[in-house]
Design a protein around this motif. Structure first.
Motif, PDB file in Angstrom:
ATOM      1  N   ASN A  72       0.891  -1.154   0.000  1.00  0.00           N
ATOM      2  CA  ASN A  72       0.000   0.000   0.000  1.00  0.00           C
ATOM      3  C   ASN A  72       0.930   1.205   0.000  1.00  0.00           C
ATOM      4  N   PRO A  73       0.989   2.035  -1.021  1.00  0.00           N
ATOM      5  CA  PRO A  73      -0.013   2.272  -2.054  1.00  0.00           C
ATOM      6  C   PRO A  73       0.326   1.778  -3.469  1.00  0.00           C
ATOM      7  N   SER A  74       1.478   1.143  -3.718  1.00  0.00           N
ATOM      8  CA  SER A  74       1.856   0.892  -5.116  1.00  0.00           C
ATOM      9  C   SER A  74       1.270  -0.397  -5.674  1.00  0.00           C
ATOM     10  N   GLY A  75       0.833  -1.304  -4.808  1.00  0.00           N
ATOM     11  CA  GLY A  75       0.329  -2.592  -5.273  1.00  0.00           C
ATOM     12  C   GLY A  75       1.448  -3.555  -5.645  1.00  0.00           C
ATOM     13  N   SER A  76       2.705  -3.133  -5.466  1.00  0.00           N
ATOM     14  CA  SER A  76       3.828  -4.002  -5.842  1.00  0.00           C
ATOM     15  C   SER A  76       3.962  -5.176  -4.885  1.00  0.00           C
ATOM     16  N   VAL A  77       4.419  -6.295  -5.445  1.00  0.00           N
ATOM     17  CA  VAL A  77       4.612  -7.499  -4.625  1.00  0.00           C
ATOM     18  C   VAL A  77       6.042  -7.972  -4.845  1.00  0.00           C
ATOM     19  N   TYR A  78       6.794  -8.146  -3.762  1.00  0.00           N
ATOM     20  CA  TYR A  78       8.157  -8.663  -3.887  1.00  0.00           C
ATOM     21  C   TYR A  78       8.114 -10.166  -4.132  1.00  0.00           C
ATOM     22  N   ARG A  85      -9.101  -4.065 -10.894  1.00  0.00           N
ATOM     23  CA  ARG A  85      -7.796  -3.481 -11.253  1.00  0.00           C
ATOM     24  C   ARG A  85      -7.706  -3.318 -12.768  1.00  0.00           C
ATOM     25  N   ASP A  86      -8.070  -4.373 -13.491  1.00  0.00           N
ATOM     26  CA  ASP A  86      -7.948  -4.341 -14.942  1.00  0.00           C
ATOM     27  C   ASP A  86      -8.865  -3.284 -15.549  1.00  0.00           C
ATOM     28  N   LEU A  87     -10.055  -3.165 -14.982  1.00  0.00           N
ATOM     29  CA  LEU A  87     -10.995  -2.158 -15.488  1.00  0.00           C
ATOM     30  C   LEU A  87     -10.421  -0.744 -15.296  1.00  0.00           C
ATOM     31  N   VAL A  88      -9.935  -0.473 -14.084  1.00  0.00           N
ATOM     32  CA  VAL A  88      -9.437   0.880 -13.793  1.00  0.00           C
ATOM     33  C   VAL A  88      -8.188   1.164 -14.630  1.00  0.00           C
ATOM     34  N   LEU A  89      -7.289   0.184 -14.719  1.00  0.00           N
ATOM     35  CA  LEU A  89      -6.069   0.401 -15.510  1.00  0.00           C
ATOM     36  C   LEU A  89      -6.411   0.675 -16.969  1.00  0.00           C
ATOM     37  N   HIS A  90      -7.364  -0.091 -17.495  1.00  0.00           N
ATOM     38  CA  HIS A  90      -7.764   0.080 -18.881  1.00  0.00           C
ATOM     39  C   HIS A  90      -8.242   1.522 -19.124  1.00  0.00           C
ATOM     40  N   GLU A  91      -9.039   2.031 -18.198  1.00  0.00           N
ATOM     41  CA  GLU A  91      -9.561   3.403 -18.344  1.00  0.00           C
ATOM     42  C   GLU A  91      -8.446   4.426 -18.153  1.00  0.00           C
ATOM     43  N   LEU A  92      -7.607   4.217 -17.137  1.00  0.00           N
ATOM     44  CA  LEU A  92      -6.545   5.200 -16.851  1.00  0.00           C
ATOM     45  C   LEU A  92      -5.536   5.264 -17.991  1.00  0.00           C
ATOM     46  N   ASN A  93      -5.266   4.113 -18.596  1.00  0.00           N
ATOM     47  CA  ASN A  93      -4.254   4.089 -19.655  1.00  0.00           C
ATOM     48  C   ASN A  93      -4.699   4.809 -20.924  1.00  0.00           C
ATOM     49  N   GLY A 108      -0.933  -6.631  -6.443  1.00  0.00           N
ATOM     50  CA  GLY A 108      -1.659  -6.997  -5.233  1.00  0.00           C
ATOM     51  C   GLY A 108      -2.294  -5.784  -4.596  1.00  0.00           C
ATOM     52  N   ALA A 109      -2.880  -5.982  -3.409  1.00  0.00           N
ATOM     53  CA  ALA A 109      -3.639  -4.944  -2.677  1.00  0.00           C
ATOM     54  C   ALA A 109      -4.772  -4.419  -3.570  1.00  0.00           C
ATOM     55  N   PHE A 110      -5.290  -3.225  -3.311  1.00  0.00           N
ATOM     56  CA  PHE A 110      -6.356  -2.708  -4.196  1.00  0.00           C
ATOM     57  C   PHE A 110      -6.158  -1.229  -4.499  1.00  0.00           C
ATOM     58  N   TYR A 111      -4.887  -0.932  -4.869  1.00  0.00           N
ATOM     59  CA  TYR A 111      -4.552   0.457  -5.177  1.00  0.00           C
ATOM     60  C   TYR A 111      -3.824   0.548  -6.510  1.00  0.00           C
ATOM     61  N   ILE A 112      -4.024   1.707  -7.174  1.00  0.00           N
ATOM     62  CA  ILE A 112      -3.194   2.062  -8.319  1.00  0.00           C
ATOM     63  C   ILE A 112      -2.564   3.398  -7.960  1.00  0.00           C
ATOM     64  N   PHE A 113      -1.290   3.532  -8.298  1.00  0.00           N
ATOM     65  CA  PHE A 113      -0.527   4.699  -7.844  1.00  0.00           C
ATOM     66  C   PHE A 113       0.129   5.372  -9.058  1.00  0.00           C
ATOM     67  N   PRO A 114      -0.683   6.020  -9.912  1.00  0.00           N
ATOM     68  CA  PRO A 114      -0.119   6.584 -11.128  1.00  0.00           C
ATOM     69  C   PRO A 114       0.771   7.800 -10.877  1.00  0.00           C
ATOM     70  N   ASP A 115       1.748   7.946 -11.755  1.00  0.00           N
ATOM     71  CA  ASP A 115       2.597   9.143 -11.767  1.00  0.00           C
ATOM     72  C   ASP A 115       1.840  10.192 -12.594  1.00  0.00           C
ATOM     73  N   VAL A 116       1.545  11.312 -11.957  1.00  0.00           N
ATOM     74  CA  VAL A 116       0.732  12.344 -12.623  1.00  0.00           C
ATOM     75  C   VAL A 116       1.544  13.617 -12.882  1.00  0.00           C
ATOM     76  N   SER A 117       2.888  13.503 -12.806  1.00  0.00           N
ATOM     77  CA  SER A 117       3.725  14.704 -12.892  1.00  0.00           C
ATOM     78  C   SER A 117       3.608  15.397 -14.259  1.00  0.00           C
ATOM     79  N   HIS A 118       3.159  14.642 -15.275  1.00  0.00           N
ATOM     80  CA  HIS A 118       2.960  15.228 -16.605  1.00  0.00           C
ATOM     81  C   HIS A 118       2.002  16.435 -16.561  1.00  0.00           C
ATOM     82  N   PHE A 119       1.107  16.434 -15.598  1.00  0.00           N
ATOM     83  CA  PHE A 119       0.079  17.494 -15.561  1.00  0.00           C
ATOM     84  C   PHE A 119       0.503  18.703 -14.713  1.00  0.00           C
ATOM     85  N   PHE A 120       1.669  18.590 -14.048  1.00  0.00           N
ATOM     86  CA  PHE A 120       2.101  19.720 -13.221  1.00  0.00           C
ATOM     87  C   PHE A 120       2.455  20.893 -14.144  1.00  0.00           C
TER      88      PHE A 120
END
Ligand code: PMP
Ligand code: GLU
Length: 396
Positions: free
Chosen positions: A174-180, A299-307, A319-331
């Motif tokens: 939490n928050p990246s959803g990454s799994v080691y 996850r797949d639904l949200v990623l599909h829309e975000l992408n 894993g987990a139930f979060y997506i942690f996008p990098d939004v710096s492009h909009f700064f």
């Protein structure tokens, strides 16, 4: 104000603050979608509720032993062995009012003022503040979205000093959803074992929400077993956030210290909750796999829309139930006269313009990102992502 420096220096939990804000907006009649709080939307499974009802009828209504009933600790000891290849005797297990308290117990029992605590970022919000509360110094280890937000062995070494006492991380994160993976854990263990004074809190509360296969516990590696504290709980995997129970497996000296700490602070967690927890950990994890399956679809639904949103960068959370996008492009982009300077501004803009509540990445030590919790129904997620996309289109 007669408040202590301790509380004045403590920041409010951003995850809780954002969900409070969206609740207030909803009370004003606004149609706000809150994807800010990390909380499964499922109800607690019936067999767990039944065990709690039975506990009431059997008069489990007195103070339980501080660390938890022996038969519940035995059940957790068995679960650790069955699912995680971990050997913790019931004496090494302490139940608390949530994984949050388990982490606080461990930090307060081990960290002295000035001790340094490594926090691979993004980290879960409360690690930072709990370390500060103990007088420790959080040392952030930054990671990259391109590396799936994971640290490597050499980064532990690079950020360690003579004062380093602990590292805290979560997998699934939490928050990246990454799994080691097992081999990544083995590489980390090589570094951890080099410094026998280093303790590691491995927060495995999202164990059951893992899309890439079998969960791997750091403490199952004998070379680091004595240095690792395994944190787990029922809030996420069994959808039991309100029941308030977390637990840890730890070296005996630390389990005894946490028992002493809890004995002066909160006492044991609720007797009825403990009866429910016994049923949860004794069950075959397959009984609750339907929640993981639903999270994967979401996850797949949200990623599909975000992408579809140009400029927004994502990793593939495992894993987990979060997506942690990098939004710096909009700064630097503008809406009317207002410039979006950072992720905080973007979160506020999305709340006000799209009526979608998210959490800015600063709260997790990664200011280029923001966190989306997808623990909500698919139609809500679809509506939310479309609102986000439309609001972002208005920036120029
Ligand atoms: N660790 C992580 C990574 C979390 O996301 C949470 C969720 N609140 C917790 C610990 C605490 O969980 P709880 O206190 O509900 O057991
Ligand atoms: N763990 C959840 C989150 O990150 C719940 C909120 C909290 O306990 O801080 O949103």
């Amino acid at each position: 104000m007669p408040l202590s420096d301790r509380i004045l220096n403590l920041s409010e939990s951003q995850t809780i603050a954002m969900s409070k804000k969206s609740r207030e907006m909803r009370e004003q009649g606004l149609d706000v979608i809150s994807l800010s709080l990390g909380e499964p939307d499922f109800t607690t499974p019936e067999f767990i509720k039944e065990a709690a009802k039975k506990g009431i009828d059997e008069n489990y209504t007195y103070y339980p032993p501080i660390s938890g009933y022996k038969d519940v600790r035995e059940a957790i000891s068995h679960k650790f062995k069955r699912d995680n290849n971990l050997n913790y005797s019931p004496e090494q297990i302490v139940l608390s009012t949530g994984a949050k308290q388990s982490i606080a117990n461990v930090v307060l029992c081990t960290i002295n003022p000035g001790d340094e605590v490594l926090l691979p970022a993004p980290y879960w919000v409360s690690y930072f503040e709990i370390v500060k509360l103990a007088g420790g110094i959080p040392i952030i280890i930054p990671t990259q979205i391109e590396n799936d937000f994971k640290i490597t062995q050499s980064e532990i070494e690079k950020h360690s000093t003579a004062k380093t006492k602990m590292m805290i991380f979560s997998t699934p994160c939490n928050p990246s959803g990454s799994v080691y993976t097992e081999s990544e854990m083995q590489a980390l263990a090589m570094e951890i074992q080099k410094n026998s004074n280093l303790l590691v809190i491995s927060d495995e509360i999202y164990e059951l929400i893992n899309f890439q296969g079998k969960h791997f516990s750091l403490a199952s590696l004998p070379s680091v077993y004595d240095q690792v504290i395994t944190i787990n709980g029922v809030s996420k995997g069994f959808s039991m956030t309100g029941w308030r129970c977390g637990y840890m497996g730890a070296p005996l000296w630390l389990a005894k210290a946490c028992d002493k700490m809890q004995g002066q602070f909160t006492s044991a967690t609720s007797s009825i909750t403990q009866r429910a927890v016994k049923a949860a950990v004794e069950a075959n994890p397959k009984e609750v796999a339907y929640m993981k399956d639903a999270f994967l679809k979401r996850r797949d639904l949200v990623l599909h829309e975000l992408n579809k949103i140009e400029g927004l960068k994502t990793n593939l959370p495992q894993g987990a139930f979060y997506i942690f996008p990098d939004v710096s492009h909009f700064f630097g982009k503008k809406y009317k006269e207002k410039t979006i300077e950072n992720a905080n501004d973007l979160c506020l803009y999305l709340l006000e313009e799209a009526h979608v509540a998210l959490v800015p990445g600063d709260a997790f030590g990664s200011p280029k990102c923001l966190r989306i919790s997808y623990a909500a129904a698919e139609d809500i997620l679809l509506k939310a992502t479309q609102r986000i996309a439309n609001a972002i289109k208005k920036l120029n």
